[in-house]
Enzyme design. Structure first.
Site, short mmCIF file in Angstrom:
data_model
loop_
_atom_site.label_atom_id
_atom_site.label_comp_id
_atom_site.label_asym_id
_atom_site.label_seq_id
_atom_site.Cartn_x
_atom_site.Cartn_y
_atom_site.Cartn_z
N GLU A 39 0.80 -1.24 0.00
CA GLU A 39 0.00 0.00 0.00
C GLU A 39 0.83 1.28 0.00
OE1 GLU A 39 -2.24 1.22 3.37
OE2 GLU A 39 -0.52 1.09 4.70
N ASN A 67 -5.41 1.26 3.89
CA ASN A 67 -6.02 2.58 3.76
C ASN A 67 -5.42 3.39 2.62
OD1 ASN A 67 -3.82 2.36 5.75
ND2 ASN A 67 -3.98 4.58 5.87
N HIS A 68 -4.16 3.07 2.23
CA HIS A 68 -3.53 3.82 1.13
C HIS A 68 -3.78 3.19 -0.25
CE1 HIS A 68 -1.55 6.86 3.47
NE2 HIS A 68 -1.05 5.94 4.30
N HIS A 151 -5.24 -5.21 8.34
CA HIS A 151 -4.56 -3.91 8.26
C HIS A 151 -5.27 -2.97 9.23
CE1 HIS A 151 -1.87 -1.29 6.00
NE2 HIS A 151 -2.79 -0.35 6.12
N HIS A 176 0.08 -2.16 8.91
CA HIS A 176 -0.33 -0.75 8.95
C HIS A 176 0.47 0.12 9.90
CE1 HIS A 176 -2.67 2.94 8.80
NE2 HIS A 176 -2.86 2.88 10.10
FE FE2 Z 1 1.43 0.98 5.45
FE FE2 Z 2 -1.92 1.60 6.23
#
Ligand code: FE2
Ligand code: FE2
Length: 267
Positions: A39, A67-68, A151, A176
């Site tokens: 990510e 999230n990315h 994550h 994460h």
């Molecule tokens: Fe990351």
């Molecule tokens: Fe992340």
């Protein structure tokens, strides 16, 4: 069966150490399957089609996200065409891509990779626990090895997922936070677990980004552009070995025999 998972690959230093070391690690440790979180591979934010292909060509079989995953606009169109690039399954239905991949490893064992994302101190997406139930139900019965990348920000949400899935999957690993935890172990029903694998990239900054920019942001709170850090490049991984002769778990999948933390550094 021996499976290597590589923690969040950050920017070009992260990609370079994987390029430099992965083939030898796979050969020396007789790895059957390589999974990595990608990510942050594009300058720390997201992944591009070119970088996804580059990482897959290095010998990574499946890339997970977080999230990315959505940071680079061009990845949205690409995701539906590359099933080996996952994003968390519990983003809204209808988003591009998938959080589940089913494939066959080098040793001919069928495997599945499920990518989930936590909700504590993160975006309020769908429930990862109930999503895990529905995604695991889709995995065919002849799949022996099931791997979950959870994550998430908090240690509690990741450990809760480990216990929730103990005896139903072979491994639950956390990603994460980019900081390795020392709690790797096999849960009683045979699921390997670690709260966070840590990251693959420069450790001379703050979780992969240049420390001066991050410190300034803490001091002034103003919007800032962060650059990838430099120095102390590490590749943080876990190696999961399955108990091939042991009885399968309650879901008919392989149990883990061991989970070991591995850290490789640039010479
Ligand atoms: Fe990351
Ligand atoms: Fe992340």
């Amino acid at each position: 069966m021996r499976v290597l998972f590589i923690g969040d690959i950050v920017g070009s230093p992260g990609r370079q150490i994987v390029q430099h070391r992965l083939a030898d690690i796979v050969a020396q440790r007789q790895i059957d399957l390589v999974i990595a979180n990608g990510e942050n591979s594009a300058s720390g934010f997201g992944i591009t089609p070119r970088l996804a292909q580059e990482l897959l060509n290095m010998g990574i079989d499946v890339l997970t996200g977080g999230n990315h995953s959505w940071d680079r606009r061009e990845i949205l169109e690409y995701m539906p065409h590359e099933s080996r690039l996952l994003r968390p399954a519990n983003f809204p239905d209808g988003n591009p891509g998938s959080g589940l991949y089913v494939g066959t490893a080098k040793n001919s064992v069928k495997y599945a990779v499920l990518n989930l994302q936590g909700r504590v101190f993160m975006a309020s997406i769908d429930d990862p626990f109930r999503k895990a139930d529905s995604e695991l139900a889709k995995i065919p019965a002849d799949v022996a090895f099931v791997f979950v990348d959870m994550h998430a920000e908090t240690t509690s949400e990741k450990l809760a997922m480990g216990w929730y899935l103990d005896g139903r999957v072979t491994a639950v690993v956390g990603t994460h936070t980019h900081v390795t935890t020392a709690d790797q172990h096999v849960l009683p029903e045979g699921t390997a677990f670690i709260t966070d694998v840590g990251m693959t990239g420069p450790h001379g900054g703050v979780i992969g980004m240049d420390r001066q920019g991050i410190i300034r942001k803490f001091l002034d709170g103003l919007p800032a552009r962060f650059e990838v850090a430099s120095g102390d490049v590490q590749m943080n991984c876990v190696l999961i070995e399955t108990a091939d002769e042991a009885p399968r778990n309650a879901a008919g999948r392989l149990r883990a025999r061991s989970i070991e933390r591995l850290r490789f550094c640039i010479d």
